[in-house]
Motif scaffolding. Structure first.
Motif, PDB file in Angstrom:
ATOM      1  N   TRP A 141      -5.160   0.364   2.593  1.00  0.00           N
ATOM      2  CA  TRP A 141      -5.472   1.728   2.160  1.00  0.00           C
ATOM      3  C   TRP A 141      -6.011   2.501   3.359  1.00  0.00           C
ATOM      4  O   TRP A 141      -7.114   2.249   3.801  1.00  0.00           O
ATOM      5  CB  TRP A 141      -6.502   1.658   1.026  1.00  0.00           C
ATOM      6  CG  TRP A 141      -6.894   2.965   0.410  1.00  0.00           C
ATOM      7  CD1 TRP A 141      -6.165   3.720  -0.466  1.00  0.00           C
ATOM      8  CD2 TRP A 141      -8.146   3.666   0.599  1.00  0.00           C
ATOM      9  NE1 TRP A 141      -6.881   4.834  -0.831  1.00  0.00           N
ATOM     10  CE2 TRP A 141      -8.094   4.822  -0.199  1.00  0.00           C
ATOM     11  CE3 TRP A 141      -9.298   3.407   1.341  1.00  0.00           C
ATOM     12  CZ2 TRP A 141      -9.145   5.735  -0.246  1.00  0.00           C
ATOM     13  CZ3 TRP A 141     -10.346   4.321   1.291  1.00  0.00           C
ATOM     14  CH2 TRP A 141     -10.267   5.470   0.496  1.00  0.00           C
ATOM     15  N   TYR A 142      -5.193   3.333   3.929  1.00  0.00           N
ATOM     16  CA  TYR A 142      -5.559   4.110   5.121  1.00  0.00           C
ATOM     17  C   TYR A 142      -6.190   3.236   6.196  1.00  0.00           C
ATOM     18  O   TYR A 142      -7.248   3.543   6.737  1.00  0.00           O
ATOM     19  CB  TYR A 142      -6.493   5.267   4.738  1.00  0.00           C
ATOM     20  CG  TYR A 142      -5.952   6.091   3.604  1.00  0.00           C
ATOM     21  CD1 TYR A 142      -4.630   6.526   3.623  1.00  0.00           C
ATOM     22  CD2 TYR A 142      -6.730   6.391   2.491  1.00  0.00           C
ATOM     23  CE1 TYR A 142      -4.108   7.246   2.577  1.00  0.00           C
ATOM     24  CE2 TYR A 142      -6.215   7.120   1.434  1.00  0.00           C
ATOM     25  CZ  TYR A 142      -4.898   7.541   1.488  1.00  0.00           C
ATOM     26  OH  TYR A 142      -4.378   8.254   0.448  1.00  0.00           O
ATOM     27  N   LEU A 147      -3.683  -5.432   0.447  1.00  0.00           N
ATOM     28  CA  LEU A 147      -3.420  -4.024   0.184  1.00  0.00           C
ATOM     29  C   LEU A 147      -4.057  -3.245   1.329  1.00  0.00           C
ATOM     30  O   LEU A 147      -5.225  -3.443   1.638  1.00  0.00           O
ATOM     31  CB  LEU A 147      -4.067  -3.627  -1.145  1.00  0.00           C
ATOM     32  CG  LEU A 147      -4.007  -2.158  -1.535  1.00  0.00           C
ATOM     33  CD1 LEU A 147      -2.601  -1.765  -1.951  1.00  0.00           C
ATOM     34  CD2 LEU A 147      -4.980  -1.877  -2.675  1.00  0.00           C
ATOM     35  N   GLY A 186       0.861  -1.183   0.000  1.00  0.00           N
ATOM     36  CA  GLY A 186       0.000   0.000   0.000  1.00  0.00           C
ATOM     37  C   GLY A 186       0.895   1.230   0.000  1.00  0.00           C
ATOM     38  O   GLY A 186       2.116   1.104   0.066  1.00  0.00           O
ATOM     39  N   GLY A 187       0.306   2.407  -0.061  1.00  0.00           N
ATOM     40  CA  GLY A 187       1.089   3.632  -0.085  1.00  0.00           C
ATOM     41  C   GLY A 187       1.790   3.886   1.243  1.00  0.00           C
ATOM     42  O   GLY A 187       1.515   3.219   2.239  1.00  0.00           O
ATOM     43  N   ALA A 188       2.707   4.847   1.241  1.00  0.00           N
ATOM     44  CA  ALA A 188       3.408   5.223   2.469  1.00  0.00           C
ATOM     45  C   ALA A 188       2.426   5.808   3.478  1.00  0.00           C
ATOM     46  O   ALA A 188       1.399   6.364   3.086  1.00  0.00           O
ATOM     47  CB  ALA A 188       4.483   6.263   2.148  1.00  0.00           C
ATOM     48  N   PHE A 189       2.729   5.650   4.748  1.00  0.00           N
ATOM     49  CA  PHE A 189       1.903   6.217   5.828  1.00  0.00           C
ATOM     50  C   PHE A 189       0.429   5.824   5.694  1.00  0.00           C
ATOM     51  O   PHE A 189      -0.456   6.624   5.965  1.00  0.00           O
ATOM     52  CB  PHE A 189       2.028   7.749   5.866  1.00  0.00           C
ATOM     53  CG  PHE A 189       3.426   8.230   6.122  1.00  0.00           C
ATOM     54  CD1 PHE A 189       4.059   7.951   7.324  1.00  0.00           C
ATOM     55  CD2 PHE A 189       4.110   8.945   5.163  1.00  0.00           C
ATOM     56  CE1 PHE A 189       5.355   8.402   7.576  1.00  0.00           C
ATOM     57  CE2 PHE A 189       5.410   9.396   5.396  1.00  0.00           C
ATOM     58  CZ  PHE A 189       6.028   9.117   6.607  1.00  0.00           C
ATOM     59  N   ASN A 190       0.174   4.620   5.248  1.00  0.00           N
ATOM     60  CA  ASN A 190      -1.209   4.170   5.086  1.00  0.00           C
ATOM     61  C   ASN A 190      -1.654   3.265   6.233  1.00  0.00           C
ATOM     62  O   ASN A 190      -2.746   2.727   6.200  1.00  0.00           O
ATOM     63  CB  ASN A 190      -1.391   3.444   3.754  1.00  0.00           C
ATOM     64  CG  ASN A 190      -1.869   4.362   2.634  1.00  0.00           C
ATOM     65  OD1 ASN A 190      -2.971   4.232   2.133  1.00  0.00           O
ATOM     66  ND2 ASN A 190      -1.041   5.321   2.247  1.00  0.00           N
ATOM     67  N   GLY A 191      -0.793   3.050   7.211  1.00  0.00           N
ATOM     68  CA  GLY A 191      -1.188   2.228   8.362  1.00  0.00           C
ATOM     69  C   GLY A 191      -0.916   0.744   8.166  1.00  0.00           C
ATOM     70  O   GLY A 191      -1.557  -0.090   8.811  1.00  0.00           O
ATOM     71  N   ILE A 225      -7.595   0.423   5.906  1.00  0.00           N
ATOM     72  CA  ILE A 225      -8.608  -0.526   5.431  1.00  0.00           C
ATOM     73  C   ILE A 225      -7.929  -1.567   4.569  1.00  0.00           C
ATOM     74  O   ILE A 225      -7.200  -1.239   3.632  1.00  0.00           O
ATOM     75  CB  ILE A 225      -9.708   0.188   4.606  1.00  0.00           C
ATOM     76  CG1 ILE A 225     -10.415   1.242   5.471  1.00  0.00           C
ATOM     77  CG2 ILE A 225     -10.696  -0.817   4.042  1.00  0.00           C
ATOM     78  CD1 ILE A 225     -11.314   2.162   4.676  1.00  0.00           C
ATOM     79  N   ASP A 272       4.380   1.024  -1.624  1.00  0.00           N
ATOM     80  CA  ASP A 272       4.333   1.180  -3.072  1.00  0.00           C
ATOM     81  C   ASP A 272       4.957   2.523  -3.464  1.00  0.00           C
ATOM     82  O   ASP A 272       4.552   3.566  -2.968  1.00  0.00           O
ATOM     83  CB  ASP A 272       2.869   1.120  -3.520  1.00  0.00           C
ATOM     84  CG  ASP A 272       2.716   1.396  -4.999  1.00  0.00           C
ATOM     85  OD1 ASP A 272       3.675   1.146  -5.751  1.00  0.00           O
ATOM     86  OD2 ASP A 272       1.633   1.845  -5.411  1.00  0.00           O
ATOM     87  N   ILE A 273       5.954   2.486  -4.339  1.00  0.00           N
ATOM     88  CA  ILE A 273       6.600   3.740  -4.778  1.00  0.00           C
ATOM     89  C   ILE A 273       6.465   3.908  -6.287  1.00  0.00           C
ATOM     90  O   ILE A 273       7.166   4.701  -6.909  1.00  0.00           O
ATOM     91  CB  ILE A 273       8.100   3.748  -4.409  1.00  0.00           C
ATOM     92  CG1 ILE A 273       8.806   2.514  -4.998  1.00  0.00           C
ATOM     93  CG2 ILE A 273       8.314   3.812  -2.912  1.00  0.00           C
ATOM     94  CD1 ILE A 273      10.240   2.762  -5.363  1.00  0.00           C
ATOM     95  N   THR A 274       5.544   3.162  -6.891  1.00  0.00           N
ATOM     96  CA  THR A 274       5.578   3.037  -8.359  1.00  0.00           C
ATOM     97  C   THR A 274       4.554   3.893  -9.100  1.00  0.00           C
ATOM     98  O   THR A 274       4.448   3.800 -10.312  1.00  0.00           O
ATOM     99  CB  THR A 274       5.333   1.576  -8.767  1.00  0.00           C
ATOM    100  OG1 THR A 274       4.032   1.195  -8.314  1.00  0.00           O
ATOM    101  CG2 THR A 274       6.370   0.656  -8.164  1.00  0.00           C
ATOM    102  N   LYS A 275       3.800   4.724  -8.390  1.00  0.00           N
ATOM    103  CA  LYS A 275       2.705   5.394  -9.102  1.00  0.00           C
ATOM    104  C   LYS A 275       2.955   6.864  -9.412  1.00  0.00           C
ATOM    105  O   LYS A 275       2.075   7.567  -9.871  1.00  0.00           O
ATOM    106  CB  LYS A 275       1.406   5.232  -8.317  1.00  0.00           C
ATOM    107  CG  LYS A 275       0.952   3.774  -8.247  1.00  0.00           C
ATOM    108  CD  LYS A 275      -0.540   3.664  -8.034  1.00  0.00           C
ATOM    109  CE  LYS A 275      -1.012   2.224  -8.006  1.00  0.00           C
ATOM    110  NZ  LYS A 275      -0.890   1.619  -6.671  1.00  0.00           N
ATOM    111  N   GLY A 276       4.145   7.363  -9.168  1.00  0.00           N
ATOM    112  CA  GLY A 276       4.428   8.761  -9.502  1.00  0.00           C
ATOM    113  C   GLY A 276       4.846   8.919 -10.948  1.00  0.00           C
ATOM    114  O   GLY A 276       4.774   7.983 -11.739  1.00  0.00           O
TER     115      GLY A 276
END
Lengths: 193, 144
Positions: free
Chosen positions: B136-137, B134, B6-11, B139, B99-103
């Motif tokens: 997400w915040y 995955l 999941g993204g950074a700082f998403n728990g 969840i 995940d660092i791949t979406k920028g």
């Protein structure tokens, strides 16, 4: 029909269709319940591109034929909370912009963890107050945490704060959606309405 | 093997701690964010049944900075970890990666190499894992 004081969190990438989805959802809820639509914009027109963007959004809302009441509130959400009542559907767009504005006006203070905590608390409080007064509150935000954070302290802080706020939104929300390419995926709370 | 992304700082880490009730479960938590090296050997794990590796993307970054074939190297790790798991009943490895791949595609070649390495390694990890989630915040969405 949505229950009183429903809180919906919507997030997505840039141009993912998250605002359009949020507006449609707000309109649907308002129509079902005969409520007034409100739009709180955090964006400030600091340059021509931003101005154009805001105008486009305004025109789109006008075209929809629905009567939106627009509030421009770049900071301090709690200030306008008392303007809303149980017959209102409120759409706030968007959380990342609000955090930008709060951080940028802070000068050097942003580095202070106490300031950061206060800022998060004040944003959460503003959202809680609006949510407590209106029928439905929809909060829109941006997906910004799926790329390397890099070595800038400011970007690191910003990312951390966004993560904290988004986690809180997701926790508090009755429904949470991630919009990908115009398609809302229900992450929490199942069906659309 | 359980892969959580999941993204950074998403728990993600908090989710793992809750899901496995790590407060009450003896475990080994190895974190790249706290400067830990990617453990080359797994001898030191033998006393613990539950091992968490947090911050995959940072280990992949240092691997991408070498001349090694990162994907091949990562595959070797995955196989070693799987055979450790098979070594005794109740062993569990949990891998956490942001995940660092979406920028936007980075201009810098090194950054691009890291991003590619992360993408491949995450795919291979998901394929090797018994369970993939995955977050997400906070969840969780079950992917596998």
């Amino acid at each position: 029909m949505a229950e009183p004081s429903t809180f919906i969190f919507i997030s997505g990438g840039v141009r993912s269709g998250k605002s359009t989805f949020a507006e449609e959802l707000a309109a649907e809820v308002a129509q079902q319940s005969g409520s007034q639509l409100h739009y709180i914009a955090a964006g400030q027109a600091n340059d021509p591109e931003m101005k154009e963007r805001i105008e486009k959004h305004k025109k789109d809302r006008l075209k929809s034929g629905l009567k939106w009441r627009t509030w421009e509130q770049p900071r301090n959400l709690a200030e306008i909370a008392s303007s809303f009542s149980a017959k209102d559907v409120v759409l706030f767009d968007c959380l990342t912009t609000l955090v930008n504005n709060e951080l940028f006006q802070a000068g050097e203070q942003w580095e202070d963890p106490r300031f950061q905590r206060c800022m998060i608390e004040s944003i959460s409080e503003g959202i809680r107050q609006i949510k407590g007064r209106c029928q439905t509150l929809i909060v829109v935000s941006n997906e910004v945490l799926n790329e390397p954070i890099g070595s800038s302290e400011l970007v690191f802080t910003y990312s951390k704060l966004m993560g904290v706020l988004h986690q809180e939104m997701a926790r508090e929300a009755n429904q949470a959606f991630l919009v990908e390419a115009g398609i809302p995926a229900a992450m929490k709370g199942g069906e659309k309405s | 093997m359980h892969f959580v992304t999941g993204g950074a700082f998403n728990g993600k880490s908090n989710w793992v701690k809750d899901f496995y009730q790590l407060e009450d479960t003896p475990h080994l938590w190895i974190s790249a964010y706290r400067g830990a090296e990617l453990p080359a050997g797994i001898v030191e794990w033998e006393k613990k049944d539950v091992v968490v590796l947090e911050g995959m993307e940072l280990w992949l970054k240092s691997m991408a900075g070498t001349s090694l074939d990162v994907r091949e190297q990562w595959q070797t790790f995955l196989q070693a970890w799987k055979s450790w798991e098979r070594g005794a009943e109740g062993r569990m490895l949990i891998l956490i990666g942001s995940d660092i791949t979406k920028g936007i595609v980075p201009i810098d070649a090194e950054e691009r190499k890291w991003r590619d390495a992360a993408g491949w390694a995450f795919q291979d990890t998901a394929a090797a894992a018994d369970q993939v989630d995955l977050v997400w915040y906070g969840i969780r969405q079950k992917l596998k």
